[in-house]
Motif scaffolding. Structure first.
Motif: not given
Length: 464
Positions: A178-196
């Motif tokens: 509820r701080i950095i919303p879960t859905e916002a994090q999902r959107h953020a990592w779509i860019d591939g800057t995390a391998t997993i």
């Protein structure tokens, strides 16, 4: 930024943990990870970090939480620390962002209204509930409101200037942040800057004492477990034998004549023996973190080295080897991606990089026993780790289900092959009592073979 040493183990490896906004050492006083000195970074009022105390470590693993994810990228830009694994937890590279972080209107409102009462409300949302926030209060940071405001302003200034590129090995997202919303994090990592990208149950504040040991490889434990199983390994590692045989079948026909091979994770020599019979092979450097190599009867020059392959590869001179190969070892690496990038740098064009490891369904039976255990990449993710200079020429995977008479037999098998390091946080009694009733153990081997591309000719400029 303030660098504070939490635990000292005289290890050659360090864990560098970037905390979130508003923190100090108090909430992390019990944080310890086997095989690592643990260092904490907090208070981002000053965006620079003095990394001098970290010089001298053979390996530095970076974990970051919340706004510490973006600030880790800022702190480590341009440093020469021997960083391998990088894990982001409940944070993104976009601190102030409507879809990928905290919206600017909420950030500004938090800053403008910051006081003791709103901070208490923040802690409730961070912990997930009022009772959890009350438990957090027992270990809460001792920071003034003025210092928190100054730090948040500084983070905002850094975010608006832009966060430098930083590649993460894994991003962990909690299901009820509820701080950095879960859905916002999902959107953020779509860019591939995390391998997993891994999702777990939890809130923004997590039990890091429990979580971090599952995200990072305790290499000293891995070495000791394999050394303990050295005498029983070859008699029990039938799957690993099959995996090595198939890798050898894939690689031997395409080796250059007079191949000079660097073998990472050679173990007792299962793959080494298969390679050493080929007339194409001139020399093998067999490297393993455990001292378990058995004699190999071969005319090929074989040098056995007890070392961490992830560390050893950094000192290899370009052209020393034309083939990098590994069987049943890279799943223990902190950052296979960085290892593959370095291998690609030092082999000549036409050189081979090949490995056999394990995929996402490996030991799937442990999911119910250790919900937050470290997951392996699937075949596609392993292949995506290859740098652009390596051309994929083979990728395959398989699921092998081994059946046993009882959980006790499964535990014995895992001990005899040294892979019981994957459940070091689980007691043998709990393993046997709670193991799934089907008494199976699933292996998910993955084979990847790639060749280094020939350099492209430079474009010829023609002035008109």
């Amino acid at each position: 930024m303030i660098l504070h040493r939490l635990t000292a183990t005289s290890s050659r490896r360090a864990l560098l943990f970037f905390a979130g906004w508003g923190m100090d050492p108090r909430p992390f006083s019990t944080l310890a990870v086997g095989g690592y000195d643990v260092w904490l970074v907090y208070d981002y009022t000053d965006a620079s970090l003095d990394t001098a105390p970290l010089v001298g470590y053979d390996e530095v693993v970076v974990t970051a939480w919340s706004y510490g994810v973006a600030m880790a990228a800022v702190a480590l830009e341009g440093t020469s620390l021997p960083v391998t694994r990088r894990v982001a937890v409940n944070g993104t590279m976009h601190p102030i962002d409507r879809r990928r972080g905290i919206p600017e209107v909420i950030f500004n409102r938090t800053l403008a209204s910051l006081n003791a009462e709103t901070l208490a409300d923040f802690n409730v949302r961070m912990a997930g509930s009022l009772p959890a926030a009350e438990r957090f209060e027992a270990i809460a940071p001792s920071r003034s409101i003025e210092s928190l405001r100054a730090e948040l302003e500084a983070i905002g200034n850094v975010a608006r200037r832009g966060i430098p590129p930083f590649r993460w090995d894994e991003a962990v997202i909690a299901s009820h942040d509820r701080i950095i919303p879960t859905e916002a994090q999902r959107h953020a990592w779509i860019d591939g800057t995390a391998t997993i990208v891994t999702e777990i149950a939890g809130n923004h504040w997590l039990n890091f004492d429990d979580l971090l040991p599952h995200l990072i490889v305790d290499k000293s434990l891995v070495a000791s477990r394999f050394e303990r199983s050295a005498s029983s390994y070859d008699l029990n590692a039938s799957v690993q034998q099959l995996v090595a045989e198939r890798l050898a079948d894939l690689v031997l026909p395409i080796l250059p004549d007079g191949a000079r091979i660097f073998e990472a994770g050679a173990g007792t020599g299962t793959l080494t023996r298969l390679l050493a019979v080929s007339p194409r092979v001139a020399a093998i450097t067999a490297v393993d973190i455990a001292d378990v190599m058995k004699p190999v009867d071969s005319k090929v020059h074989i040098e056995s080295i007890v070392a961490d392959a992830e560390v050893a590869i950094k000192s290899i001179r370009p052209g020393s080897y034309d083939t990098f190969i590994s069987a049943s070892a890279m799943q223990w690496f902190n950052s296979p991606r960085l290892y593959l990038e370095r291998a690609a740098e030092v082999i000549p064009p036409g050189g081979i990089v090949a490995f056999a490891t394990y995929g996402a369904r490996n030991f799937v039976e442990l999911d119910s026993l250790i919900p937050r255990r470290r997951r392996f990449p699937d075949m596609e993710q392993w292949a995506e780790m290859l740098p652009p200079s390596l051309k994929l020429i083979h990728a395959s995977s398989e699921v092998i289900v081994s059946r046993f008479d009882s959980p006790t037999d499964i535990l014995r098998h895992m001990k005899h092959t040294g892979v019981n390091a994957v459940f070091s946080t689980l007691s043998p009694t709990a393993f046997i009592r709670n193991y799934p009733s089907q008494n199976t153990l699933t292996y998910n081997p993955v084979w990847i073979v790639a060749r280094k591309l020939m350099p492209q000719p430079a474009e010829i400029r023609r002035d008109v």
